[in-house]
Design an enzyme around this catalytic site. Structure first.
Site, PDB file in Angstrom:
ATOM      1  N   PHE A 139      -3.462  33.180 -11.457  1.00  0.00           N
ATOM      2  CA  PHE A 139      -4.142  32.326 -10.481  1.00  0.00           C
ATOM      3  C   PHE A 139      -3.278  31.112 -10.189  1.00  0.00           C
ATOM      4  O   PHE A 139      -2.839  30.423 -11.109  1.00  0.00           O
ATOM      5  CB  PHE A 139      -5.506  31.865 -11.016  1.00  0.00           C
ATOM      6  CG  PHE A 139      -6.273  31.050 -10.015  1.00  0.00           C
ATOM      7  CD1 PHE A 139      -6.949  31.654  -8.966  1.00  0.00           C
ATOM      8  CD2 PHE A 139      -6.298  29.655 -10.099  1.00  0.00           C
ATOM      9  CE1 PHE A 139      -7.639  30.899  -8.020  1.00  0.00           C
ATOM     10  CE2 PHE A 139      -6.988  28.892  -9.162  1.00  0.00           C
ATOM     11  CZ  PHE A 139      -7.667  29.520  -8.120  1.00  0.00           C
ATOM     12  N   ASP A 224       3.567  27.606 -13.930  1.00  0.00           N
ATOM     13  CA  ASP A 224       2.359  26.963 -13.425  1.00  0.00           C
ATOM     14  C   ASP A 224       1.576  26.467 -14.632  1.00  0.00           C
ATOM     15  O   ASP A 224       0.919  27.239 -15.334  1.00  0.00           O
ATOM     16  CB  ASP A 224       1.542  27.967 -12.601  1.00  0.00           C
ATOM     17  CG  ASP A 224       0.230  27.369 -12.089  1.00  0.00           C
ATOM     18  OD1 ASP A 224      -0.180  26.298 -12.592  1.00  0.00           O
ATOM     19  OD2 ASP A 224      -0.393  27.987 -11.205  1.00  0.00           O
ATOM     20  N   LYS A 253      -4.892  19.459 -12.562  1.00  0.00           N
ATOM     21  CA  LYS A 253      -6.088  19.412 -13.409  1.00  0.00           C
ATOM     22  C   LYS A 253      -6.126  18.211 -14.360  1.00  0.00           C
ATOM     23  O   LYS A 253      -6.520  17.129 -13.954  1.00  0.00           O
ATOM     24  CB  LYS A 253      -6.262  20.743 -14.152  1.00  0.00           C
ATOM     25  CG  LYS A 253      -6.659  21.880 -13.212  1.00  0.00           C
ATOM     26  CD  LYS A 253      -7.413  23.005 -13.888  1.00  0.00           C
ATOM     27  CE  LYS A 253      -8.092  23.915 -12.878  1.00  0.00           C
ATOM     28  NZ  LYS A 253      -7.329  25.078 -12.483  1.00  0.00           N
TER      29      LYS A 253
HETATM   30  C1  LIG Z   1      -6.900  25.561 -11.173  1.00  0.00           C
HETATM   31  C2  LIG Z   1      -5.547  26.163 -11.072  1.00  0.00           C
HETATM   32  C3  LIG Z   1      -4.794  26.095  -9.885  1.00  0.00           C
HETATM   33  C4  LIG Z   1      -5.360  25.497  -8.612  1.00  0.00           C
HETATM   34  O1  LIG Z   1      -5.588  24.151  -8.717  1.00  0.00           O
HETATM   35  P1  LIG Z   1      -6.466  23.410  -7.570  1.00  0.00           P
HETATM   36  O2  LIG Z   1      -6.426  21.976  -7.970  1.00  0.00           O
HETATM   37  O3  LIG Z   1      -7.827  24.022  -7.621  1.00  0.00           O
HETATM   38  O4  LIG Z   1      -5.806  23.675  -6.282  1.00  0.00           O
HETATM   39  C5  LIG Z   1      -3.519  26.609  -9.888  1.00  0.00           C
HETATM   40  N1  LIG Z   1      -2.993  27.172 -10.991  1.00  0.00           N
HETATM   41  C6  LIG Z   1      -3.677  27.271 -12.146  1.00  0.00           C
HETATM   42  C7  LIG Z   1      -3.034  27.873 -13.338  1.00  0.00           C
HETATM   43  C8  LIG Z   1      -4.988  26.784 -12.221  1.00  0.00           C
HETATM   44  O5  LIG Z   1      -5.674  26.904 -13.360  1.00  0.00           O
END
Ligand SMILES: *Cc1c(COP(=O)(O)O)cnc(C)c1O
Length: 406
Positions: A139, A224, A253
């Site tokens: 994700f 990421d 986050k």
């Molecule tokens: C939550 C998340 C995202 C997206 O972040 P947003 O602030 O919702 O755009 C991207 N990568 C990972 C691994 C995430 O957990």
């Protein structure tokens, strides 16, 4: 001040139906507790999905925000600002990074990372070096580019045509990556611990294998760390835990502790490919956001806080394993630090969200990661007494769910 009374029932009348929020509306938070409109309290094991890294209304963060609020809120990228420069310097001092780009969300930081990788490939090798290798079940956000790189086809359904040149391998399966990486690859993109995909940590050697493949094919390695970063694993960033350094790392986050802010970290050499005018963001590097994030990083990077994450992790893991054993519902509790996934036994498959509802009834907030994993991502400084109380409440929540099942 607008004091019109509001209730959950209004949601369906005024909001786009892309979410299905719970029946309660929290109105106040302090540390790892939140209170709803009726004054009921909840132990927060969710942390706003790994966001409120220092809990609610942390005095240091409130101080940083209100202090900056009285100085200057916003300029524009026509000028730089002090909080952004301080934060960038701190992130460079504490990580592999030599250059920083600020954004407002995880998706935006990833969008910047993917665009940078494409541009780097184009500039240094030519237009054919544009392919991205990512992973199934990963994700990376909800913009069109990031859902396309993400490995969950349901998030792309109905939004095509998607950007091309993206291939998906199997997480923790190096051979599947090797089959897709070539001289056309500009980047391999991976979450060191897949968060939304079920709290699945990279297996030993997997990330090093990706590093080697990226080097062999002159591709960039992008981590990421939107969910795994900012102390969540007991390290400032999870790459330190794995001992593998990426070329680009994205953070969001937990970085703002609840204030929207994100960062893309990279090396000086790679950063060159985002030259003047190639990319931008109105709010990215906003002084308010950077002042708050500075306080988060200064706090979380303290050795005592990071050590505390490991200690709390053990308490929470043990407690959840004990509950799992008592009711026979968890196959394992996996993850690192305070990003834990309790994997449901086959008999309970598909029922993860039942525990969220039952938890709310009993006064504890938990998350899911897919249908079969109950996910916990509390504040990195959650008091031990709240861990105990939250576990007791979760025990009662499980009794409810299991009772219903029987
Ligand atoms: C939550 C998340 C995202 C997206 O972040 P947003 O602030 O919702 O755009 C991207 N990568 C990972 C691994 C995430 O957990």
């Amino acid at each position: 001040m607008n004091t019109q009374p509001v209730s959950r029932g209004m949601f369906d009348d005024v909001m786009v139906p892309n979410y299905a929020p719970a029946s309660i509306i929290p109105v106040r938070g302090e540390g790892s507790r939140v209170w709803d409109q009726d004054g009921r309290d909840y132990v927060d094991f969710a942390g706003g999905i790994a966001v409120t890294s220092l809990g609610h209304a942390h005095p240091g963060l409130v101080g940083a925000l209100t202090d900056q609020a009285q100085r200057i809120w916003h300029l524009s990228n026509v000028m730089t600002n002090e909080p952004a420069l301080r934060l960038a310097k701190t992130l460079c001092d504490l990580t592999f990074a030599e250059r920083v780009f600020f954004a407002n969300s995880g998706a935006e930081a990833n969008e910047a990372a993917f665009k940078l990788a494409r541009r780097w490939g184009w500039e240094n090798h030519g237009p054919e070096k544009h392919e991205i290798v990512a992973f199934r079940n990963s994700f990376h956000g909800r913009t069109l580019f990031t859902v396309s790189v993400g490995g969950q086809p349901k998030y792309l359904e109905g939004f095509e045509p998607a950007p091309g040149g993206i291939h998906h391998a199997d997480f923790n399966d190096l051979a599947s990556v090797e089959a897709l990486v070539s001289e056309r690859t500009c980047a391999i993109v991976v979450e060191p611990i897949q968060g939304e995909g079920g709290v699945m940590p990279a297996a030993p050697g997997f990330l090093q294998g990706l590093r080697d493949l990226a080097d062999k094919h002159q591709a960039l390695l992008i981590f990421d760390e939107v969910q795994s970063g900012v102390g969540r694993t007991g390290y400032l960033y999870a790459y330190e835990h794995y001992g593998v350094t990426p070329d680009i790392l994205t953070s969001a986050k937990g970085l703002g502790g609840g204030f929207p802010v994100a960062a893309m970290l990279t090396t000086a050499a790679v950063a060159k490919s985002l030259g003047f005018g190639t990319h931008g963001s109105t709010y990215g590097g906003n002084p308010l956001a950077c002042a708050v994030a500075q306080k988060v990083i200064d706090t979380v990077s303290q050795p005592a806080v990071l050590k505390g994450v490991k200690h709390r992790s053990e308490l929470l893991r043990k407690g959840m394993m004990a509950i799992g054993k008592k009711y026979g519902i968890f196959e394992e509790v996996r993850g690192e630090g305070l990003l834990l996934g309790c994997v449901l036994t086959e008999a309970m498959h598909g029922r993860a969200k039942d525990f969220v509802g039952a938890g709310m009834e009993e006064g504890v907030l938990v998350l899911v990661a897919g249908g079969n994993v109950v996910r916990l991502a509390p504040s990195l400084i959650i008091p031990e007494s709240d861990i105990d109380e939250g576990l007791e409440r979760f025990d009662r929540a499980v009794a409810r769910v299991v009772g219903q099942a029987g």
